[in-house]
Design an enzyme around this catalytic site. Structure first.
Site, PDB file in Angstrom:
ATOM      1  N   GLY A 199       0.836  -1.203   0.000  1.00 20.31           N
ATOM      2  CA  GLY A 199       0.000   0.000   0.000  1.00 20.31           C
ATOM      3  C   GLY A 199       0.863   1.241   0.000  1.00 20.31           C
ATOM      4  CB  SER A 200       0.027   4.705   0.748  1.00 20.67           C
ATOM      5  OG  SER A 200      -0.494   4.629   2.050  1.00 20.67           O
ATOM      6  N   GLY A 204       2.479   2.452   5.397  1.00 22.24           N
ATOM      7  CA  GLY A 204       3.654   1.592   5.592  1.00 22.24           C
ATOM      8  C   GLY A 204       4.422   1.994   6.850  1.00 22.24           C
ATOM      9  CD  GLU A 221       6.657  -5.813  -2.182  1.00 22.23           C
ATOM     10  OE1 GLU A 221       6.790  -5.054  -3.154  1.00 22.23           O
ATOM     11  OE2 GLU A 221       7.481  -6.701  -1.902  1.00 22.23           O
ATOM     12  CB  CYS A 255       2.444  -0.314  -7.063  1.00 25.14           C
ATOM     13  SG  CYS A 255       2.685  -2.021  -7.549  1.00 25.14           S
TER      14      CYS A 255
HETATM   15  P1  NAD Z   1      -3.803   1.841   1.639  1.00 24.99           P
HETATM   16  O1  NAD Z   1      -2.399   1.887   2.052  1.00 24.99           O
HETATM   17  O2  NAD Z   1      -4.703   2.996   1.977  1.00 24.99           O
HETATM   18  O3  NAD Z   1      -4.500   0.568   2.166  1.00 24.99           O
HETATM   19  C1  NAD Z   1      -3.885  -0.684   2.116  1.00 24.99           C
HETATM   20  C2  NAD Z   1      -4.248  -1.440   3.342  1.00 24.99           C
HETATM   21  O4  NAD Z   1      -3.882  -0.679   4.477  1.00 24.99           O
HETATM   22  C3  NAD Z   1      -5.743  -1.749   3.494  1.00 24.99           C
HETATM   23  O5  NAD Z   1      -5.890  -3.123   3.796  1.00 24.99           O
HETATM   24  C4  NAD Z   1      -6.206  -0.878   4.630  1.00 24.99           C
HETATM   25  O6  NAD Z   1      -7.184  -1.479   5.433  1.00 24.99           O
HETATM   26  C5  NAD Z   1      -4.943  -0.666   5.430  1.00 24.99           C
HETATM   27  N1  NAD Z   1      -4.966   0.618   6.101  1.00 24.99           N
HETATM   28  C6  NAD Z   1      -5.396   1.800   5.604  1.00 24.99           C
HETATM   29  N2  NAD Z   1      -5.255   2.777   6.515  1.00 24.99           N
HETATM   30  C7  NAD Z   1      -4.709   2.222   7.616  1.00 24.99           C
HETATM   31  C8  NAD Z   1      -4.308   2.715   8.899  1.00 24.99           C
HETATM   32  N3  NAD Z   1      -4.437   4.004   9.232  1.00 24.99           N
HETATM   33  N4  NAD Z   1      -3.770   1.850   9.775  1.00 24.99           N
HETATM   34  C9  NAD Z   1      -3.631   0.558   9.450  1.00 24.99           C
HETATM   35  N5  NAD Z   1      -4.003   0.024   8.257  1.00 24.99           N
HETATM   36  C10 NAD Z   1      -4.522   0.835   7.353  1.00 24.99           C
HETATM   37  O7  NAD Z   1      -3.828   1.559   0.099  1.00 24.99           O
HETATM   38  P2  NAD Z   1      -3.697   2.679  -0.904  1.00 24.99           P
HETATM   39  O8  NAD Z   1      -2.779   3.731  -0.407  1.00 24.99           O
HETATM   40  O9  NAD Z   1      -5.014   3.153  -1.383  1.00 24.99           O
HETATM   41  O10 NAD Z   1      -2.966   1.895  -2.101  1.00 24.99           O
HETATM   42  C11 NAD Z   1      -2.321   2.604  -3.041  1.00 24.99           C
HETATM   43  C12 NAD Z   1      -0.830   2.659  -2.724  1.00 24.99           C
HETATM   44  O11 NAD Z   1      -0.334   1.355  -2.668  1.00 24.99           O
HETATM   45  C13 NAD Z   1      -0.057   3.373  -3.803  1.00 24.99           C
HETATM   46  O12 NAD Z   1       0.946   4.146  -3.224  1.00 24.99           O
HETATM   47  C14 NAD Z   1       0.546   2.231  -4.577  1.00 24.99           C
HETATM   48  O13 NAD Z   1       1.708   2.572  -5.287  1.00 24.99           O
HETATM   49  C15 NAD Z   1       0.794   1.236  -3.505  1.00 24.99           C
HETATM   50  N6  NAD Z   1       0.835  -0.122  -4.039  1.00 24.99           N
HETATM   51  C16 NAD Z   1       1.999  -0.803  -3.973  1.00 24.99           C
HETATM   52  C17 NAD Z   1       2.081  -2.074  -4.518  1.00 24.99           C
HETATM   53  C18 NAD Z   1       3.350  -2.874  -4.482  1.00 24.99           C
HETATM   54  O14 NAD Z   1       3.260  -4.069  -4.692  1.00 24.99           O
HETATM   55  N7  NAD Z   1       4.500  -2.291  -4.230  1.00 24.99           N
HETATM   56  C19 NAD Z   1       0.944  -2.653  -5.096  1.00 24.99           C
HETATM   57  C20 NAD Z   1      -0.227  -1.933  -5.117  1.00 24.99           C
HETATM   58  C21 NAD Z   1      -0.286  -0.668  -4.569  1.00 24.99           C
END
Ligand code: NAD
Length: 464
Positions: A199-200, A204, A221, A255
Site C-alpha cells: 500500500g502507501s 507503511g 511493498e 504501483c
Molecule cells: P492503503 O495503504 O490505503 O491501504 C492498504 C491497506 O492498508 C488496506 O488493507 C487498509 O485497510 C490498510 N490501512 C489503511 N489505513 C490504515 C491505517 N491508518 N492503519 C492501518 N491500516 C490501514 O492503500 P492505498 O494507499 O489506497 O494503495 C495505493 C498505494 O499502494 C499506492 O501508493 C501504490 O503505489 C501502492 N501499491 C503498492 C504495490 C506494491 O506491490 N509495491 C501494489 C499496489 C499498490
C-alpha cells in the site's frame, strides 16, 4: 475452529485471540510438512481455476475490470506463483551445505530454512486478488500459518475470497479477516512473525512502527513515482504504444505504472505525436476499469490543477466512473502532478537534453519502484542500469518484469523494503537457520586452552 470472520471490524482482543489460535496450530508442526504445503498450494491453484469467473465478477463489481485483464493481472500471476513453488519446493527446502575450514575440522555445517510462524498479509484494493494470493502462495510454500487482510475498498473481492479460501486451504491455519482501518489496527497489536504490507508509504510507516514493538520483520511493498525514459535510440512508436497501454490498463492504478516520461529533445516531437495518437485511440484496448472511488477521482482531478504544461490529450472523469486519459507536456516540475504519485491515467512528459540529464532528474528524486527505459542501445541500457537505483527495471516494455516468479518483486528506499515472488518470496517468509555439527567421539585436550605454543602457531597458520 472457524477462522473466517463475518465482515465487521475486529477488536484488539479478537485479533490477539485469532493470532493465538493460529500460533497454536503452527506449534503443532503440521504446517511444516511438505505434504501440507503442497496441499495448500494445490488448493490455491484449484481455487483460482474453479472460481476465475466468480473472482472476475467481483473484480468487475469493485473496479469494473474487464475479464481478460482479470485473468492476466489477477488470476494468472498467483497461479504461476503457486505452480512455481510446487515445482521447486523440494529444492528450496533442502539443507544447503557450508564449507568448513580446516581449523574447525572435523565438522559439518549447513543452513536449513524453517517457517517463521504466523504471518500477516495486508493488501490494497488495486489488484485485490493478486496482492492477497501471491504473498499467500509464498507464505504457504514456506510453511507458515497466515492471516490475510484484504482491502475494505474492494469489498466484493474481499467477501468472495473470505467465502472461498477456507474451502481450499486449511481453515485452521489460514484466516482471512475482512474489515477496514480498525481491523488492521487491531491486528497490528498482535505479535506476528512477519508482516507483508502492500500500500502507501504513509500507512507503511504505521505498519513498521507497530511491528517494531514486537521486533517483527516487515516487507513493505509501496509505490511512488516510477519514471520512463525515451531516448533518441528508441523506437518511439512502440514506446508510445506501450506507454499509452500501460497508463490505461487498470486505469493506471498500478504501483509499477509509469508515472511520467523523460524524453530526449531530438525525438520529443515524434514521440509526443505518437503518444497523442496512441492515447487518443486508447479505447481500442477495451479498458473499463473505474477509478476506485470519488475521493481518488477528486484527487486525480486535483492533480490537473496548476500543472503548468500543455494538455496534449485532455481527459478527466466520466459519468461511468472511468477517467479519460490525459497527456501533459512540459509540466511545471514543482506542480502536484510532478510531486505526488499519480496512480491514475495521467501521463506527464518532460523534455530532457540527454540520457545523462534524465538520469540526473531521476537520481535527484526518491528511488522508484520501477524504472522503464525505451532504447535499442546496449550502451544506454548499461548506463541506466549502472547509474540508477530502483526496485525493478523494464527495458522496452512495461509491467512484464513484475510477473515472473523467477524475478523478485520489491522496492528500495521510499518504494519499499524487502521483496517476494518465487524463491525470494519463500525466503522472505522463512528463517535460514545455521547449523554446525562436530562429532563427540573426537575431543582432544589440545583443542582447549591454555594452548601450547605449537598449538597456537598451528591455529594461526590454519586461520590464514
Ligand atoms: P492503503 O495503504 O490505503 O491501504 C492498504 C491497506 O492498508 C488496506 O488493507 C487498509 O485497510 C490498510 N490501512 C489503511 N489505513 C490504515 C491505517 N491508518 N492503519 C492501518 N491500516 C490501514 O492503500 P492505498 O494507499 O489506497 O494503495 C495505493 C498505494 O499502494 C499506492 O501508493 C501504490 O503505489 C501502492 N501499491 C503498492 C504495490 C506494491 O506491490 N509495491 C501494489 C499496489 C499498490
Amino acid at each position: 475452529m472457524a477462522t473466517t470472520l463475518a465482515p465487521h471490524e475486529l477488536d484488539t482482543d479478537q485479533a490477539l485471540a485469532l493470532v493465538d489460535q493460529l500460533g497454536a496450530v503452527f506449534a503443532t508442526g503440521r504446517t511444516k510438512s511438505l505434504d501440507w504445503r503442497r496441499a495448500q498450494l494445490n488448493g490455491l491453484i484449484r481455487l483460482l481455476q474453479d472460481h476465475e469467473q466468480e473472482l472476475a465478477a467481483a473484480l468487475s463489481t469493485d473496479l469494473g475490470k474487464p475479464a481478460m485483464n482479470c485473468f492476466l493481472g489477477e488470476i494468472s500471476p498467483p497461479l504461476a506463483e503457486a505452480r512455481h513453488a510446487l515445482k521447486n519446493l523440494t529444492a528450496w527446502t533442502k539443507k544447503s551445505a557450508a564449507a568448513v575450514p580446516m581449523s574447525f575440522a572435523p565438522a559439518k555445517a549447513w543452513t536449513q530454512p524453517e517457517p517463521k510462524g504466523v504471518v500477516l498479509v495486508v493488501a490494497p484494493w488495486n489488484f485485490p486478488v493478486l496482492l492477497c494470493l501471491a504473498p499467500l502462495a509464498n507464505a504457504l510454500a514456506a510453511g507458515n500459518a497466515v492471516v490475510i487482510k484484504p482491502s475494505e475498498m474492494a469489498p466484493a473481492v474481499s467477501a468472495t475470497l473470505a467465502r472461498l479460501l477456507p474451502r481450499y486451504v486449511d481453515p485452521e491455519a489460514v484466516a482471512i479477516v475482512e474489515g477496514g482501518v480498525a481491523t488492521t489496527t487491531a491486528l497490528l497489536e498482535a505479535r506476528f512473525d512477519h508482516i507483508l504490507y502492500t500500500g502507501s508509504g504513509r500507512i507503511g510507516r504505521i505498519v513498521l512502527a507497530a511491528a517494531a514493538k514486537h521486533l517483527t520483520p516487515v516487507t513493505l511493498e509501496l509505490g511512488g513515482k516510477s519514471p520512463a525514459i525515451v531516448t533518441a535510440e528508441a523506437d518511439v512508436k512502440v514506446a508510445a504504444r506501450r506507454l499509452a497501454w500501460a497508463k490505461v490498463t487498470a486505469a493506471g492504478q498500478a504501483c509499477v505504472a509509469p508515472d511520467y516520461v523523460l524524453v530526449e529533445s531530438s525525438v520529443r516531437a515524434a514521440f509526443i505525436e505518437a503518444l497523442v495518437n496512441e492515447t487518443s485511440a486508447a479505447d481500442r484496448f477495451g479498458e473499463t476499469t473505474r477509478i476506485i472511488d470519488q475521493r481518488n477521482t477528486a484527487r486525480l482531478t486535483g492533480l490537473l490543477d496548476g500543472h503548468g504544461g500543455i494538455e496534449a490529450v485532455s481527459g478527466g472523469p466520466r459519468d461511468n466512473g472511468t477517467f479519460a486519459p490525459v497527456v501533459i507536456v512540459d509540466p511545471d516540475p514543482s506542480s502536484k502532478v510532478m510531486q505526488e504519485e499519480i496512480f491514475g491515467p495521467i501521463l506527464p512528459v518532460v523534455e530532457v537534453e540527454s540520457l545523462h540529464a534524465a538520469i540526473d532528474f531521476i537520481n535527484r528524486r526518491e528511488k522508484p519502484l520501477a524504472l522503464y527505459l525505451f532504447s535499442s542501445s546496449a550502451a544506454e541500457e548499461q548506463t541506466v542500469l549502472e547509474q540508477t537505483s530502483s526496485g525493478s527495471v523494464g527495458l522496452n516494455h512495461i509491467y512484464y518484469q513484475t510477473m515472473l516468479p523467477e524475478l523478485p518483486f520489491g522496492g528500495i528506499g521510499e518504494s519499499g523494503m524487502g521483496a517476494y515472488h518465487g524463491k525470494v518470496g519463500f525466503e522472505t517468509f522463512s528463517h535460514r537457520k545455521a547449523v554446525l555439527r562436530k562429532p563427540a567421539s573426537f575431543d582432544p585436550s589440545f583443542a582447549y586452552p591454555p594452548f601450547s605454543s605449537v598449538m597456537q602457531r598451528m591455529m594461526r597458520w590454519m586461520a590464514r
